[in-house]
Structures are given as C-alpha cells and as structure tokens.
Design a protein around this motif. Structure first.
Motif, PDB file in Angstrom:
ATOM      1  N   ARG A   1      -4.731  -1.507  -9.213  1.00 44.82           N
ATOM      2  CA  ARG A   1      -3.751  -0.519  -9.651  1.00 44.82           C
ATOM      3  C   ARG A   1      -3.331   0.177  -8.388  1.00 44.82           C
ATOM      4  NH1 ARG A   1      -4.373  -3.730 -12.879  1.00 44.82           N
ATOM      5  NH2 ARG A   1      -4.798  -3.343 -15.241  1.00 44.82           N
ATOM      6  N   GLN A   2      -3.902   0.637  -7.594  1.00 48.35           N
ATOM      7  CA  GLN A   2      -3.397   1.134  -6.293  1.00 48.35           C
ATOM      8  C   GLN A   2      -4.036   0.589  -4.935  1.00 48.35           C
ATOM      9  OE1 GLN A   2      -2.868   5.610  -6.546  1.00 48.35           O
ATOM     10  NE2 GLN A   2      -4.014   5.411  -8.897  1.00 48.35           N
ATOM     11  N   ILE A   3      -3.352   0.839  -3.932  1.00 45.91           N
ATOM     12  CA  ILE A   3      -3.713   0.504  -2.550  1.00 45.91           C
ATOM     13  C   ILE A   3      -3.309   1.646  -1.679  1.00 45.91           C
ATOM     14  CG2 ILE A   3      -3.893  -0.895  -0.612  1.00 45.91           C
ATOM     15  CD1 ILE A   3      -3.030  -3.285  -2.442  1.00 45.91           C
ATOM     16  N   CYS A   4      -4.027   2.564  -1.341  1.00 47.02           N
ATOM     17  CA  CYS A   4      -3.663   3.525  -0.210  1.00 47.02           C
ATOM     18  C   CYS A   4      -4.519   3.551   1.034  1.00 47.02           C
ATOM     19  CB  CYS A   4      -4.239   4.856  -1.050  1.00 47.02           C
ATOM     20  SG  CYS A   4      -3.522   6.394  -0.033  1.00 47.02           S
ATOM     21  N   ILE A   5      -3.942   3.627   2.154  1.00 39.49           N
ATOM     22  CA  ILE A   5      -4.616   3.667   3.348  1.00 39.49           C
ATOM     23  C   ILE A   5      -4.268   4.820   4.347  1.00 39.49           C
ATOM     24  CG2 ILE A   5      -4.521   1.057   3.385  1.00 39.49           C
ATOM     25  CD1 ILE A   5      -2.073   1.165   5.223  1.00 39.49           C
TER      26      ILE A   5
ATOM     27  N   VAL B   1      -4.506   8.399  -5.466  1.00 37.58           N
ATOM     28  CA  VAL B   1      -5.456   8.474  -4.475  1.00 37.58           C
ATOM     29  C   VAL B   1      -4.477   8.858  -3.069  1.00 37.58           C
ATOM     30  CG1 VAL B   1      -7.582   7.530  -5.412  1.00 37.58           C
ATOM     31  CG2 VAL B   1      -5.583   6.170  -3.986  1.00 37.58           C
ATOM     32  N   ARG B   2      -5.010   9.480  -2.176  1.00 32.69           N
ATOM     33  CA  ARG B   2      -4.271   9.590  -0.903  1.00 32.69           C
ATOM     34  C   ARG B   2      -5.165   9.817   0.091  1.00 32.69           C
ATOM     35  NH1 ARG B   2      -1.001   7.579  -2.934  1.00 32.69           N
ATOM     36  NH2 ARG B   2       1.334   8.042  -3.256  1.00 32.69           N
TER      37      ARG B   2
ATOM     38  N   ILE C   1      -9.148  -0.111  -8.829  1.00 26.19           N
ATOM     39  CA  ILE C   1      -9.191  -1.433  -9.543  1.00 26.19           C
ATOM     40  C   ILE C   1      -9.471  -0.785 -11.141  1.00 26.19           C
ATOM     41  CG2 ILE C   1     -10.348  -3.560 -10.076  1.00 26.19           C
ATOM     42  CD1 ILE C   1     -11.056  -3.850  -7.344  1.00 26.19           C
ATOM     43  N   GLY C   2      -8.623  -1.370 -12.067  1.00 19.50           N
ATOM     44  CA  GLY C   2      -8.682  -0.808 -13.308  1.00 19.50           C
ATOM     45  C   GLY C   2      -8.360   0.677 -13.276  1.00 19.50           C
TER      46      GLY C   2
ATOM     47  N   HIS D   1       0.764  -1.363  -0.057  1.00 20.91           N
ATOM     48  CA  HIS D   1      -0.011  -0.082   0.087  1.00 20.91           C
ATOM     49  C   HIS D   1       0.839   1.172   0.022  1.00 20.91           C
ATOM     50  CE1 HIS D   1       0.943  -0.388   4.265  1.00 20.91           C
ATOM     51  NE2 HIS D   1       0.835   0.758   4.352  1.00 20.91           N
ATOM     52  N   ASP D   2       0.074   2.242  -0.594  1.00 20.51           N
ATOM     53  CA  ASP D   2       0.803   3.721  -0.194  1.00 20.51           C
ATOM     54  C   ASP D   2       0.039   4.311   0.939  1.00 20.51           C
ATOM     55  OD1 ASP D   2       2.559   4.287  -2.639  1.00 20.51           O
ATOM     56  OD2 ASP D   2       0.766   3.760  -3.649  1.00 20.51           O
TER      57      ASP D   2
END
Length: 569
Positions: free
Chosen positions: A234-238, A284-285, A247-248, A185-186
């Motif tokens: 495509r991205q995981i942000c927490i 995303v953040r 996703i996508g 994750h970011d």
C-alpha cells in the motif's frame, strides 16, 4: 484558517516562530494557512495550501502562487510536494513539474531561487503523476508507467560520487530507468529508490550499503527485492538510508540504518514490526534515522534513534502531542533530522456535520444525555433509533460521544470501541464506511427525502402554489442536509417558532431550478456535477455567489469547482 504544526528535531535553516530548533519533544506552533501537504528536507520545510499557494521556510523563504492568471491557477492546482537533500519539487494536477532551490548537483541547469518549471515536462507528451526527491537525483513517474530519473545515480560509495561531480557538465535531460511501473516510493533526500512494477515485482536501485542484497557493489542496475507480499503493498516510503513498506492495512516492514546519525546500526533485510498489527496505517514518513507512523485512528508513533537514547531502536513509541484536540485530522512529514506533525482539515462535508453535532441545534432525540438528529443517525446505521439508543445504554457518555463523532464525521478517536458498536449493527469495516459514500446513496434515495426547497420558475405551469398564489417548483431534500450545509437555511430554521412543523422553505435567490438542483446535490456530495442538459456558463453565472449567499463553510471549494466548468476559449 490556521493549521497546527508540531516540530521536533534539528534544522538550522527552518526558522519557525515559537520553535526551538534543537527540540527533542514536539512543540506546537500555528501557521496561518490551511495546509494540504507538508514535506521536509535538510534545509527547508515546504508545504502547499488549499488555496493553491506554495510556501517554503528555510534558506530562502518563499510564499506565492506558481501561476499568474486565475485560469492557470484553477487548471494547475498543486497535488504534491517533495524534497531532496539539495532541492524541492512541486507537481500540479496537469503533470507540470517545478523545482525550487534546485542545486546544480541534482542535474538542474541552475539554482532556482523561485519555483521554476522544468521545461522538459511533459515527457514525450506524457503526464507526470508522481514525483520523488533524492539526495542528488529526482524521479518522475508518468501516467503510462515510464519512470524517469534526473541528476546523478548514487552508488555504494556516495562520498566518491560527491567529489567527482562536475557542476558545469551536469546532466539536464531525464533518463528513462524503467517502464511499466505501478508505484513509486514517497520520501525525501534518499540515496536510493524503490518501485513496484505492474507485474508486482519490487525493485531497489541506488546505495546498496543499507540493505543486504545479492550484489552490494556499486549498484548501477536495479536489484529485485523478494519475499514480500508485493500484491498487497500500500505504501513505500524511504529516507536517507532507510526504507519502510506497508503491506495491507497494518503490516509494517523496515530496513536500513535506524541508529545514531544513520551509521552502523542497520537492519540488513526487510523486517516486520509486529507492533502495528491491528493498527491500520494511514501514512509513514522517514528521515535520516527516524520513522514516524500515523494510524487511521489518528495516533502517531515513532521509532529509530530520534525516539530513543539507544543506538538501535525498533520499538515504536506513542508520541505525546501537546494541546491536541482529537477531533482534528493529523498528517506527518520528516526532514533529515527533524519530524513534523500537522493538522489538515477534514473534508468540508464531514466538517459541516461535525459542527452540526457539536452545536446541538435542531436535534430531535437524546441518547445518553447527548442530543442527536434522529433521521441522520438512523440513516448512518440503517437501524431504528430506539434500537440504537437501547444498545448504547451500556456505554458511558464519553464513549457514546466518541461513537457519535464518528457517525457524524468519520472522526476516529477509539477504533476498537467504534468497531464493537458498528459490528453490532452489521457494519463490518468502519474504515470502509465513509460519510461521503453514504450521503451519495442518500441523495439517490428519493423516498426518504422529508423536505422541499421551493423555487420560483415562471416557465413551469405545473408548479405548486404557496399561500399567496405564487407558483413554485419543489426540489426534494433531507432537512438535516440543509441544516448542516448552509448557514442561510440554518437561519431560516432558527426563525421558525418552536413546535411549528413545516415541510418546505422557499428560495428567493432568483436562481433557476436547474442551478438550484445542482447546488442541492453539491450539499450531499461536495461536488458540482452537471449533465448534458445543463448550461455550464449559466450554472457558473448563477452559482458564482453561492458560497456567500448560502453561507457555506469557509473551506468550501465550490468556487474553484465552478471555475473548472468554464469552457476554454
């Protein structure tokens, strides 16, 4: 080079000139640096610049290089910064990790008042490729997929953990928590972590009170997250107690606390926000109770308590960015209770072509009363200029300008409009059609090159002669490449009488043909590439003054690239 920074939120430590720290609307300031990436925590706003300098604004301001020698600086350029609740982390391209203001409770040996290298890296000789900071922990993903944690694991009852911490007995060795990890994750200051494994299983570990899982007790073991399209993540942000998964291109899922101060306003399982369908996501953040989303159309949206007076708000709103020029490329970051939007320069290639378009110099065609470079636009759309002009007649001058901005620099200010025009010319995916890829193809297309740079080379007996009988070798090139990329060649073209048709210009720098060929290729691809036939030391020596001599863009990284060619002693 200045970067614009828009700040909104609350942070008693991050003192930035012209910003009110309890600011609900985004307020503009400028930082006299070319920001590459910015990150926020509870106490700091940190970033690094294109000249490889690390900066911190907060409890203990810091500005400087991580390294002393030029050789170290070039080998160890910064590639990522991230923050936890009590600490900041920095990663270089060689896999070296640094901590700044590392609190003892995060597993460090001491509090670091200057960036300090974590001496247990590389782990087992493995290069670290991704880092992430949590509330009381840090994560380090290695090139082989090993994921390590440093500090204290969080459980469902974080407050008890805080009270039990024995600072003098803090762990200082990273712990292997998973192997074969594909994506980490970011995010920042989180109580949990989420990672995707190479078998496309998705795992959650940490404070389980933010999500409805099979086991909501103290979560020491990872728990699998199911029912998502993991192969297309495509991205995981927490954030502190929330998570977002992209996703996508345009499917955004969120769960966790998004209400006032992160308390009792939670989405208990991953829920898709239909709002973003059709809006491809760039980044995303997450913060404590807010999420900001940057689309590839260069537009920023926010949702969560920070952007609404209601306790729970999953309706994204478009953020008004004062004094924003749509030609500027944006990026985003969040701290615990603040959000930041900032500008990052588009790549040097795109920047040069955008400036060429806006200057309206050396044009030879006009569309909707806008002057353009005929051969360049034909190349980008793979179509004759007359057909392009005829189709664009149905669009206004402003709409034509939006489209031409994209054609010259990949700048997207109206994605739907640009898609409609490009689809007519057989371009199915605007976001996939990148200027850098097109220019590489153009470089390889020898037949379309319409110009020559003449280089004197005494060793070649087959050189062409100029009017004075001097011998020169020809390097084929496209005229608009020279006009866009080099101030020296632009000056040459300006000095040519109007109406005078020329097919070549002469380079009097005294550099070898091999070095000039490498430079001309750099004009197309923004990279210095040499082959086995080239002498790296000679290339570096001859092109060391290229940025100044050929008047390249101030953002040009040619010097750094040349330094990387110098063999190790």
């Amino acid at each position: 080079m200045k970067s614009k920074v828009w700040f909104a939120g609350v942070n008693s430590q991050t003192k930035i000139k012209k910003i009110k720290l309890h600011q609900k609307n985004f307020v503009l300031t400028e930082i006299n640096d070319h920001i590459v990436e910015m990150c926020g925590s509870n106490f700091e706003l940190i970033y690094y610049t294109k000249d490889n300098i690390f900066h911190a604004l907060g409890r203990k301001p810091f500005h400087g290089s991580l390294f002393t020698s030029e050789e170290e600086k070039n080998k160890n350029s910064i590639v990522q910064v991230t923050s936890g609740f009590h600490h900041n982390l920095i990663l270089t391209k060689t896999g070296r990790a640094f901590a700044f203001l590392g609190n003892l409770s995060c597993g460090f040996k001491e509090v670091y008042n200057i960036p300090t290298e974590l001496d247990f890296f590389p782990l087992n000789g493995l290069k670290v490729t991704k880092i992430a900071g949590g509330e009381f922990q840090s994560y380090f993903l290695c090139e082989n997929g090993d994921l390590f944690a440093l500090g204290f694991k969080c459980t469902a009852n974080t407050q008890k953990i805080k009270k039990k911490i024995n600072y003098k007995k803090s762990k200082v060795e990273p712990l292997l928590i998973c192997q074969d990890v594909l994506m980490l994750h970011d995010g920042n200051a989180s109580r949990h972590n989420i990672y995707l494994c190479k078998d496309y299983t998705l795992w959650f570990q940490g404070a389980a009170n933010q999500i409805k899982l099979e086991n909501t007790e103290q979560n020491k073991q990872p728990i699998q997250i199911k029912n998502l399209d993991n192969r297309n993540i495509r991205q995981i942000c927490i954030g502190y107690e929330m998570s977002v998964i992209v996703i996508g291109e345009d499917k955004v899922y969120t769960c966790g606390n998004v209400g006032s101060n992160g308390h009792n306003n939670k989405v208990s399982e991953f829920t898709q926000l239909r709002f973003f369908e059709g809006k491809p996501i760039e980044k995303v953040r997450c913060g404590c109770s807010q999420v900001i989303v940057l689309t590839k159309e260069n537009t920023v949206y926010g949702f969560g308590h920070f952007f609404s007076s209601s306790k729970l708000n999953l309706t994204p709103i478009k953020i008004n960015i004062p004094d924003f020029n749509y030609t500027e490329k944006l990026s985003i970051c969040c701290g615990e209770y603040f959000s930041t939007i900032y500008t990052v320069n588009i790549n040097s290639l795109a920047n040069d072509f955008l400036k060429l378009y806006k200057s309206q110099e050396f044009t030879d065609y006009e569309i909707n009363k806008i002057k353009i470079h005929r051969s360049f636009l034909e190349f980008r759309l793979d179509c004759e200029i007359e057909k392009i002009s005829e189709f664009l007649k149905k669009y206004s001058k402003e709409e034509t300008n939006f489209f031409l901005m994209w054609a010259y620099s990949d700048t997207i200010s109206n994605l739907e409009l640009i898609n409609n025009i490009c689809n007519h010319f057989g371009i199915e995916d605007v976001l996939e059609k990148q200027l850098t890829n097109d220019l590489l193809k153009l470089y390889k297309d020898e037949e379309s090159k319409d110009f020559n740079v003449l280089v004197q080379d005494d060793e070649d007996d087959e050189d062409e002669e100029d009017e004075d009988g001097e011998e020169f070798e020809k390097i084929p090139v496209h005229k608009f490449i020279l006009q866009a990329r080099s101030g020296l060649f632009r000056d040459m073209f300006r000095n040519i009488s109007e109406g005078e048709s020329i097919k070549s210009v002469t380079d009097y720098s005294g550099k070898s043909v091999d070095s000039l060929e490498i430079l001309i290729k750099y004009f197309y691809i923004d990279k210095i590439e040499i082959t086995a036939d080239n002498d790296p030391e000679l290339t570096v020596e001859e092109l060391s003054d290229a940025k100044e001599y050929y008047q390249l863009n101030e953002d040009s990284q040619i010097h750094n690239q040349l330094q990387n060619l110098i063999p190790n002693n």
